[in-house]
Scaffold this motif. Sequence first.
Motif, short mmCIF file in Angstrom:
data_model
loop_
_atom_site.label_atom_id
_atom_site.label_comp_id
_atom_site.label_asym_id
_atom_site.label_seq_id
_atom_site.Cartn_x
_atom_site.Cartn_y
_atom_site.Cartn_z
N GLU A 140 -4.23 -46.51 74.39
CA GLU A 140 -2.82 -46.91 74.37
C GLU A 140 -2.24 -46.91 72.96
O GLU A 140 -1.02 -46.93 72.78
CB GLU A 140 -2.66 -48.31 74.99
N SER B 291 -14.07 -41.20 78.26
CA SER B 291 -14.84 -41.83 79.33
C SER B 291 -15.90 -40.88 79.88
O SER B 291 -16.98 -41.31 80.28
CB SER B 291 -13.92 -42.33 80.44
N GLY C 26 -8.25 -40.50 77.19
CA GLY C 26 -9.02 -41.42 78.01
C GLY C 26 -10.10 -40.70 78.79
O GLY C 26 -11.25 -41.12 78.84
N ASP D 137 -12.86 -45.70 71.48
CA ASP D 137 -13.04 -46.51 72.67
C ASP D 137 -11.96 -46.14 73.69
O ASP D 137 -10.77 -46.15 73.38
CB ASP D 137 -12.89 -48.00 72.26
N GLU D 138 -12.39 -45.80 74.91
CA GLU D 138 -11.42 -45.33 75.90
C GLU D 138 -10.38 -46.38 76.27
O GLU D 138 -9.30 -46.05 76.76
CB GLU D 138 -12.15 -44.83 77.15
N THR D 139 -10.71 -47.66 76.05
CA THR D 139 -9.74 -48.70 76.39
C THR D 139 -8.63 -48.81 75.34
O THR D 139 -7.64 -49.50 75.55
CB THR D 139 -10.43 -50.07 76.52
N LYS D 140 -8.82 -48.11 74.23
CA LYS D 140 -7.84 -48.22 73.14
C LYS D 140 -6.88 -47.03 73.08
O LYS D 140 -6.15 -46.89 72.10
CB LYS D 140 -8.57 -48.34 71.80
#
Lengths: 144, 285
Positions: B48, B17, B13, B43-46
Amino acid sequence: MALMTEANWEPKVLAFCCNWCSYSGADLVGLNRMKYPENVRIVRVPCSARVNPQFIIRAFQRGADGVLVAGCHPGDCHYSTGNYYTRRRFLVMKRLLEFIGIESQRFQARWISGAEAVKFRDTVTKLCEDIKALGPQRKLRDQK
Amino acid sequence: MNAIQIKMREVAGQLLSLGEVDRVIGWEKGRFAHQSPPAFITDETKVERLIWDEYCLTGTAKYLLDDPYRAGKTGLFARGCDARAINRLIQDGQVKRENIVIIGICCTGMSDSVSRQMAAKCCDCTHPTPVVYDLMIGEPVKPVAKPERFKAVAELEQKAAQEKSEYWTRQFAKCIRCYACRNICPACNCRECFADQYRVGWLGKQHHTAENQVFGLTRAYHIADRCIECGECARVCPVGIPLMELNRKLIKDIQQLFGDYHAGVDSETAPPLGRYSLDDMEEFM
């Protein structure tokens, strides 16, 4: 020419000879009116380091019963260092071939200089005798 | 959730980012509980999606070659075997070190998807801790010499020529020439493989045991001094040919003949077959 059968089988031996030493050595055999077995097929290569180890595997697959790689003595390479690489390569290759079950006599590497006609003759004569004793090479062969 | 996984997501992350890298390669949970295929995250939101469990078997380094002209940096999760694979690729001029951020993970070994036991490639692992890294997750452990990994080779060496030949013929008769071993291998990084250049005549397209053997032997010899012993070839082989026995035979001989050498442990020392010594063993006189 009579068809080759099991009964009159003659070995096919492929000899890779470096242009500068071993090929001249083989030439000198003829010049000196000496004889070596006609089972040997010579392939002239610019340097023993030109012989890709895959050539050996491929030769056995395509019907060679024995393979000889001959080059200049270490230190005498026309290109200074070619045969040092050859030495490393075939030290390993020889062991790999034995590991997959090719008899050690079937693959040989030798240093034969342009003056060593007798050594060339003796080497190929011995090689052909060894292979005749072993019989046809069938291990990596294409199935017919 | 394990500590390594938490740290992996955190690091990925951050890197994404901050724009340090524009993708990370790790592992995710696939369709099956016993398989963790590689994950490519941009993508940093992915982040997880990233996981760390006992089935993260796939090597990550070879995926760097899928797009050799890719612009941008890649964050690569690397265990010991992946780190050696990265060195392999750097040394072979395939990737640039400055284009990769290596996130090392101290690996304790993975489980085989079928037997659920420690995977064969991990049993024989000598360098569980990455040999090259930018960031490190976990506690490093020292490399272990595992001479017992040559046991199968030594046993086979003792057999008669006929027996050895029968053994390898039986093994290569199974080969379906899917080239999975080549595709997964970090040392097999030629842009065009001899197996694909069929008009040149290195290898025929016919599917029979002799051609299969020629393929297997040529490939083994081609990577002889560059094999990093990740064991991926034997793992991905769909018909279970013990390819590592061929590689280990070559590694064993090279070590005996030319001194101790472990491919991929650093990216400086040239592979033994690409150099020579004046006092190499003489057998050809």
